[in-house]
Write a protein that holds these residues in place. Structure first.
Motif, PDB file in Angstrom:
ATOM      1  N   UNK A 179       0.862  -1.177   0.000  1.00  0.00           N
ATOM      2  CA  UNK A 179       0.000   0.000   0.000  1.00  0.00           C
ATOM      3  C   UNK A 179       0.900   1.228   0.000  1.00  0.00           C
ATOM      4  N   UNK A 180       0.641   2.163  -0.914  1.00  0.00           N
ATOM      5  CA  UNK A 180       1.453   3.369  -0.998  1.00  0.00           C
ATOM      6  C   UNK A 180       0.528   4.577  -1.112  1.00  0.00           C
ATOM      7  N   UNK A 181       0.433   5.328  -0.028  1.00  0.00           N
ATOM      8  CA  UNK A 181      -0.514   6.444   0.064  1.00  0.00           C
ATOM      9  C   UNK A 181       0.220   7.772  -0.063  1.00  0.00           C
ATOM     10  N   UNK A 182      -0.228   8.604  -0.991  1.00  0.00           N
ATOM     11  CA  UNK A 182       0.318   9.953  -1.107  1.00  0.00           C
ATOM     12  C   UNK A 182      -0.271  10.815   0.010  1.00  0.00           C
ATOM     13  N   UNK A 183       0.614  11.428   0.773  1.00  0.00           N
ATOM     14  CA  UNK A 183       0.187  12.239   1.911  1.00  0.00           C
ATOM     15  C   UNK A 183       0.917  13.579   1.876  1.00  0.00           C
ATOM     16  N   UNK A 184       0.343  14.558   2.583  1.00  0.00           N
ATOM     17  CA  UNK A 184       1.054  15.804   2.815  1.00  0.00           C
ATOM     18  C   UNK A 184       2.010  15.591   3.982  1.00  0.00           C
ATOM     19  N   UNK A 185       1.460  15.716   5.174  1.00  0.00           N
ATOM     20  CA  UNK A 185       2.231  15.467   6.384  1.00  0.00           C
ATOM     21  C   UNK A 185       2.271  13.978   6.706  1.00  0.00           C
ATOM     22  N   UNK A 186       3.247  13.577   7.505  1.00  0.00           N
ATOM     23  CA  UNK A 186       3.275  12.205   8.011  1.00  0.00           C
ATOM     24  C   UNK A 186       2.012  11.979   8.837  1.00  0.00           C
ATOM     25  N   UNK A 187       1.346  10.834   8.684  1.00  0.00           N
ATOM     26  CA  UNK A 187       0.132  10.571   9.468  1.00  0.00           C
ATOM     27  C   UNK A 187       0.377  10.693  10.975  1.00  0.00           C
ATOM     28  N   UNK A 188      -0.683  11.023  11.687  1.00  0.00           N
ATOM     29  CA  UNK A 188      -0.597  11.209  13.137  1.00  0.00           C
ATOM     30  C   UNK A 188      -0.132   9.928  13.825  1.00  0.00           C
ATOM     31  N   UNK A 189       0.628  10.054  14.935  1.00  0.00           N
ATOM     32  CA  UNK A 189       1.133   8.875  15.647  1.00  0.00           C
ATOM     33  C   UNK A 189       0.048   7.883  16.042  1.00  0.00           C
ATOM     34  N   UNK A 190      -1.135   8.389  16.424  1.00  0.00           N
ATOM     35  CA  UNK A 190      -2.204   7.472  16.836  1.00  0.00           C
ATOM     36  C   UNK A 190      -2.724   6.639  15.667  1.00  0.00           C
TER      37      UNK A 190
END
Length: 225
Positions: A179-190
């Motif tokens: 799975x490879x998701x394009x994101x802006x910021x790194x996802x939240x730790x939770x």
């Protein structure tokens, strides 16, 4: 000299946009031919031309659309895993159609529940002679490929929540796939914490030429116990 008669929107800016695109490709160190560059700019032209009818993007200016849509998607190419790809929530074909133009040997399915956007993709890939894309108008919950037809790579640019993306994508992923998701910021730790028992997770920082915003590619690989 390129014949710009086939361009309806960007013909006056073609040389500037082509130069910008070529510089971005050089910075990203990806191998894209002049013909593929022409197709990327034709795709951009069609995106802007049909935008009013199909509500494809909030971005109206060609240079901004080139950077925020086309070049943004090109930045993931050096990191994409090999194999058949599914692009969930593709919208106007981002990143699926961009990847398809640059990697014509890779089979790609682009999926979106918006019939208009899938219609736009069908028309565009036909005109661009991009033959490795299968457009599907469906909600992801209703798209259930047989085991042998599942995907080596599932990507998306549209999911706000990483956990929602994983929930939607995992059942369509072939064994050993990514799975490879394009994101802006790194996802939240939770968000990461919820997934890390079952998934190996890596966040790759992307440097998108001319884009002064943070971009990451979050990739997940199932942990086999």
């Amino acid at each position: 000299m390129m014949n710009t008669a086939e361009f309806k929107v960007i013909f006056n800016q073609y040389d500037e946009l082509d130069t910008l695109l070529l510089e971005a490709i050089t910075q990203l160190k990806i191998d894209i031919s002049a013909e593929q560059r022409r197709k990327l700019l034709l795709y951009l032209d069609k995106l802007l031309f049909w935008n009013k009818a199909y509500n494809l993007t909030a971005i109206k200016q060609p240079k901004e659309a080139l950077i925020k849509h086309v070049i943004d998607c090109l930045a993931i190419l050096p990191h994409l895993k090999l194999g058949k790809l599914l692009d969930i929530g593709t919208g106007a074909g981002l990143p699926g159609v961009i990847v398809a133009i640059c990697e014509p040997e890779r089979p790609i399915t682009v999926l979106d529940s918006n019939q208009k956007k899938i219609r736009f993709i069908r028309q565009s890939i036909s005109e661009l002679q991009v033959t490795n894309v299968t457009p599907v108008a469906s909600r992801i919950e209703n798209f259930n490929p047989d085991e042998g037809d599942k995907f080596a790579v599932v990507t998306s640019r549209a999911f706000a929540s990483l956990t929602d993306f994983v929930e939607a994508a995992a059942p369509r992923l072939a064994q050993g796939g990514w799975l490879q998701a394009m994101k802006g910021l790194i996802p939240e730790p939770q968000e990461l914490q919820v997934l890390q028992d079952q998934w190996q997770i890596d966040n790759i920082a992307l440097s998108v030429p001319y884009l002064h915003e943070t971009r990451h590619l979050t990739e997940l690989h199932k942990i086999v116990i």
